[in-house]
Design an enzyme around this catalytic site. Structure first.
Site, PDB file in Angstrom:
ATOM      1  N   GLY A 189       7.691   3.774  -5.407  1.00  0.00           N
ATOM      2  CA  GLY A 189       7.508   5.233  -6.116  1.00  0.00           C
ATOM      3  C   GLY A 189       7.992   4.919  -7.318  1.00  0.00           C
ATOM      4  NE  ARG A 209      -1.450   0.759   5.171  1.00  0.00           N
ATOM      5  CZ  ARG A 209      -1.364  -0.573   5.789  1.00  0.00           C
ATOM      6  NH1 ARG A 209      -1.613  -1.921   5.293  1.00  0.00           N
ATOM      7  NH2 ARG A 209      -0.420  -0.142   6.846  1.00  0.00           N
ATOM      8  N   GLY A 224       6.104  -2.247  -5.172  1.00  0.00           N
ATOM      9  CA  GLY A 224       6.791  -1.606  -3.255  1.00  0.00           C
ATOM     10  C   GLY A 224       5.824   0.221  -3.431  1.00  0.00           C
ATOM     11  CG  HIS A 225       5.747   2.484  -0.879  1.00  0.00           C
ATOM     12  ND1 HIS A 225       7.010   1.603   0.020  1.00  0.00           N
ATOM     13  CD2 HIS A 225       6.539   3.987  -0.878  1.00  0.00           C
ATOM     14  CE1 HIS A 225       7.896   2.545   0.758  1.00  0.00           C
ATOM     15  NE2 HIS A 225       8.093   3.411   0.035  1.00  0.00           N
ATOM     16  CG  ASN A 226       3.885   5.618  -2.286  1.00  0.00           C
ATOM     17  OD1 ASN A 226       4.349   5.289  -1.841  1.00  0.00           O
ATOM     18  ND2 ASN A 226       2.793   7.023  -2.146  1.00  0.00           N
TER      19      ASN A 226
END
Length: 298
Positions: free
Chosen positions: A245, A204, A225-227
């Site tokens: 990201g 998340r 990964g996140h974002n």
């Protein structure tokens, strides 16, 4: 039943009660410039709303909102509608602020039951969290974990053992170099006709959602990964690892065991070869191979 269109509102960035920015400045021992507004939520600079708390390294980035907000960052970011908690290490102090707010104030949590279309097929020993939304004709395999607030669209296939919506690997070192946990308050949004393979993980977002757009296909043993944002029709084959990201363009292809540095953008229709290590942005239609990855052709 609520909405079943694969979209969901994330409540976790909203505080349980408002707090004065002066209280937060006192707790963090930071100088304060500007009005003593109430903080109601935490948001990234790209999605500010009234009463938001965010952080910025550049005063130019912080000065682009019409809302009354608080920003942890340089003194030069102060303006009529921007209160600044002055910091030379804004990301560190923002992480400290998140931890403090989580402990002493609390963020809103999902309280509604999951909203699952009657046509959805769910395997054995699968966990679906509160506030999750799953659209029609989606198939969820065995031993899948779908965390609170995750939304999954129509006609998706989530294969056995996938984990969607757990926290990512987010840390900020304190002044002594000790890794300090950065709470992740975002969620994951999966659009229609997406496949996520067995034993794959989709983390998340920190403050906003990790997004997988329609028709994207994710193989087994992939880590997102996140974002991250995976655009329409992109394909990630087995062993792919995306740093936090990362942005994968429309109909891009990532070969077996390819990996990206965090915040790398890969253009539309790009081709990343097997085992490639991508450490810089990739243009549309480019082909890259190797470690570090190099452009071979377009």
């Amino acid at each position: 039943m609520g909405r079943l269109d694969g979209k969901n509102e994330n409540k976790r960035t909203e505080l349980m009660t408002k707090v004065k920015v002066s209280w937060l400045a006192d707790q963090l021992k930071l100088p304060l410039i500007g009005s003593d507004l109430h903080i109601e939520r935490v948001r990234p600079l790209t999605a500010l709303a009234e009463g938001s708390l965010s952080f910025a390294s550049s005063p130019l980035l912080a000065g682009t909102t019409p809302y009354q907000v608080a920003v942890i960052g340089p003194a030069e970011a102060a303006a009529d509608h921007i209160t600044v908690l002055v910091s030379d290490t804004p990301r560190l102090h923002f992480a400290l602020a998140l931890q403090l707010l989580s402990r002493q104030v609390g963020f809103r949590e999902e309280t509604e039951e999951a909203r699952i279309h009657p046509s959805v097929k769910v395997g054995k020993n699968t966990f679906i969290g509160r506030g999750a939304v799953i659209g029609e004709n989606t198939v969820i395999g065995h031993h899948v974990v779908i965390e609170d607030g995750v939304s999954i669209g129509r006609n998706c296939w989530i294969k056995s053992g996938a984990v969607i919506g757990e926290e990512g690997f987010g840390f900020e070192r304190d002044l002594d170099g000790i890794p300090m946990h950065m709470p992740h308050l975002g969620s994951v949004r999966v659009e229609d006709d997406v496949q996520i393979g067995s034993l794959s993980t989709v983390c998340r977002g920190t403050l906003q959602d990790t997004v997988i757009e329609r028709y994207a296909k994710i193989d087994d043993h992939v880590h997102v990964g996140h974002n991250c944002r995976i655009a329409e029709g992109a394909m990630l084959t087995a062993g792919t690892i995306l740093g936090g990201g990362s942005v994968i363009g429309r109909y891009a292809w990532l070969g077996l065991n390819a990996s990206t540095l965090q915040k790398v953008t890969i253009g539309d229709h790009a081709y990343i070869g097997m085992g490639a290590v991508v450490i810089q942005n990739v243009g549309a239609h480019q082909k890259l191979f190797g470690n570090p990855a190099r452009v071979i052709s377009k």
